[in-house]
Design a protein around this motif. Structure first.
Motif, mmCIF file in Angstrom:
data_model
loop_
_atom_site.group_PDB
_atom_site.id
_atom_site.type_symbol
_atom_site.label_atom_id
_atom_site.label_comp_id
_atom_site.label_asym_id
_atom_site.label_seq_id
_atom_site.Cartn_x
_atom_site.Cartn_y
_atom_site.Cartn_z
ATOM 1 N N MET A 1 0.845 -1.198 0.000
ATOM 2 C CA MET A 1 0.000 0.000 0.000
ATOM 3 C C MET A 1 0.882 1.250 0.000
ATOM 4 O O MET A 1 1.888 1.304 0.682
ATOM 5 C CB MET A 1 -0.900 0.012 1.244
ATOM 6 C CG MET A 1 -1.758 1.251 1.377
ATOM 7 S SD MET A 1 -2.642 1.293 2.953
ATOM 8 C CE MET A 1 -3.915 0.094 2.627
ATOM 9 N N TYR A 2 0.466 2.243 -0.769
ATOM 10 C CA TYR A 2 1.179 3.519 -0.794
ATOM 11 C C TYR A 2 0.296 4.583 -0.170
ATOM 12 O O TYR A 2 -0.871 4.739 -0.547
ATOM 13 C CB TYR A 2 1.534 3.924 -2.231
ATOM 14 C CG TYR A 2 2.258 5.245 -2.308
ATOM 15 C CD1 TYR A 2 3.615 5.330 -2.007
ATOM 16 C CD2 TYR A 2 1.580 6.406 -2.663
ATOM 17 C CE1 TYR A 2 4.282 6.548 -2.068
ATOM 18 C CE2 TYR A 2 2.241 7.624 -2.730
ATOM 19 C CZ TYR A 2 3.595 7.684 -2.422
ATOM 20 O OH TYR A 2 4.250 8.881 -2.479
ATOM 21 N N ILE A 3 0.831 5.298 0.796
ATOM 22 C CA ILE A 3 0.122 6.409 1.428
ATOM 23 C C ILE A 3 0.776 7.702 0.961
ATOM 24 O O ILE A 3 1.989 7.885 1.114
ATOM 25 C CB ILE A 3 0.145 6.283 2.962
ATOM 26 C CG1 ILE A 3 -0.611 5.013 3.373
ATOM 27 C CG2 ILE A 3 -0.454 7.531 3.616
ATOM 28 C CD1 ILE A 3 -0.581 4.703 4.833
ATOM 29 N N GLN A 4 -0.028 8.556 0.392
ATOM 30 C CA GLN A 4 0.474 9.820 -0.151
ATOM 31 C C GLN A 4 1.010 10.701 0.981
ATOM 32 O O GLN A 4 0.295 10.987 1.930
ATOM 33 C CB GLN A 4 -0.655 10.549 -0.888
ATOM 34 C CG GLN A 4 -0.237 11.830 -1.539
ATOM 35 C CD GLN A 4 0.704 11.615 -2.701
ATOM 36 O OE1 GLN A 4 0.549 10.699 -3.488
ATOM 37 N NE2 GLN A 4 1.703 12.453 -2.811
ATOM 38 N N PRO A 5 2.257 11.119 0.908
ATOM 39 C CA PRO A 5 2.759 12.064 1.912
ATOM 40 C C PRO A 5 2.004 13.398 1.832
ATOM 41 O O PRO A 5 1.451 13.743 0.790
ATOM 42 C CB PRO A 5 4.232 12.248 1.526
ATOM 43 C CG PRO A 5 4.565 11.065 0.686
ATOM 44 C CD PRO A 5 3.301 10.710 -0.035
ATOM 45 N N PRO A 6 1.986 14.148 2.919
ATOM 46 C CA PRO A 6 1.328 15.460 2.888
ATOM 47 C C PRO A 6 1.937 16.351 1.808
ATOM 48 O O PRO A 6 3.146 16.308 1.556
ATOM 49 C CB PRO A 6 1.603 16.032 4.277
ATOM 50 C CG PRO A 6 1.921 14.850 5.132
ATOM 51 C CD PRO A 6 2.567 13.854 4.236
ATOM 52 N N LYS A 7 1.111 17.183 1.196
ATOM 53 C CA LYS A 7 1.600 18.040 0.112
ATOM 54 C C LYS A 7 2.627 19.054 0.611
ATOM 55 O O LYS A 7 3.423 19.567 -0.166
ATOM 56 C CB LYS A 7 0.452 18.733 -0.601
ATOM 57 C CG LYS A 7 -0.310 19.719 0.242
ATOM 58 C CD LYS A 7 -1.454 20.350 -0.529
ATOM 59 C CE LYS A 7 -2.218 21.307 0.366
ATOM 60 N NZ LYS A 7 -3.323 21.929 -0.329
ATOM 61 N N THR A 8 2.622 19.346 1.905
ATOM 62 C CA THR A 8 3.588 20.302 2.459
ATOM 63 C C THR A 8 4.817 19.615 3.043
ATOM 64 O O THR A 8 5.621 20.261 3.713
ATOM 65 C CB THR A 8 2.929 21.188 3.532
ATOM 66 O OG1 THR A 8 2.435 20.349 4.576
ATOM 67 C CG2 THR A 8 1.820 22.035 2.941
ATOM 68 N N ALA A 9 4.974 18.331 2.790
ATOM 69 C CA ALA A 9 6.138 17.600 3.300
ATOM 70 C C ALA A 9 7.293 17.706 2.316
ATOM 71 O O ALA A 9 7.782 16.707 1.793
ATOM 72 C CB ALA A 9 5.770 16.139 3.560
ATOM 73 N N THR A 10 7.723 18.920 2.075
ATOM 74 C CA THR A 10 8.803 19.152 1.121
ATOM 75 C C THR A 10 9.919 19.945 1.781
ATOM 76 O O THR A 10 9.705 20.647 2.771
ATOM 77 C CB THR A 10 8.311 19.940 -0.104
ATOM 78 O OG1 THR A 10 7.992 21.271 0.302
ATOM 79 C CG2 THR A 10 7.103 19.277 -0.755
#
Length: 154
Positions: A56-65
């Motif tokens: 399973m792949y869980i999308q990291p938060p969009k602000t996790a950069t």
């Protein structure tokens, strides 16, 4: 520890005087991290395998950069506690394993709450029982290059 929470809660409910009012408080360690250890989150293997498999792949938060980290005010340094806890928890190489383990621990808490509710139903007291759910979570899961509950964001 979550299994012990369940055992103690059910033991209390099954042994309380049935003609008396009662209060039961169940405090879970899950989904807290075990600081200073890796892995930081330790669900039961079967929960992890069943609900959050490696495939399973869980999308990291969009602000996790890295850019979101760099855009924070200058007092956010690499020595910041939220940044320290981000390392080996939510930095890119560790994110999938840790978020799945944390979610697995939350699933285990949900299961225990369900078992407590079922016991209240079995006793015929659910409709006369006030259930209050609170949490001290609301953690950052890598957002802005930070972890845990050190700062209010979003």
């Amino acid at each position: 520890v979550t299994d012990v929470n369940l055992e103690h809660a059910l033991q209390f409910l099954q042994n309380r005087p049935p003609d008396k009012n009662f209060a039961l408080k169940v405090s879970f360690f899950a989904t807290h991290a075990w600081d200073g250890h890796y892995p930081s989150y330790n669900p039961k293997n079967e929960t992890r395998r069943l609900h959050y498999p490696d495939s399973m792949y869980i999308q990291p938060p969009k602000t996790a950069t890295e850019q979101h980290w760099k855009d924070l005010p200058r007092f956010f340094t690499e020595q910041n506690e939220g940044r320290n806890r981000w390392r080996r928890r939510f930095e890119p190489d560790y994110f999938q394993d840790n978020i799945k383990s944390m979610y697995s621990m939350a699933t285990e808490v949900d299961s225990v709450v369900g078992d407590v509710i079922e016991e209240l139903k079995r006793q015929g007291t659910l409709n006369q029982t006030l259930l209050i759910f609170t949490t001290d979570n609301g953690n950052l899961h890598g957002e802005h290059g930070l972890a845990e509950k050190w700062y209010p964001f979003e």
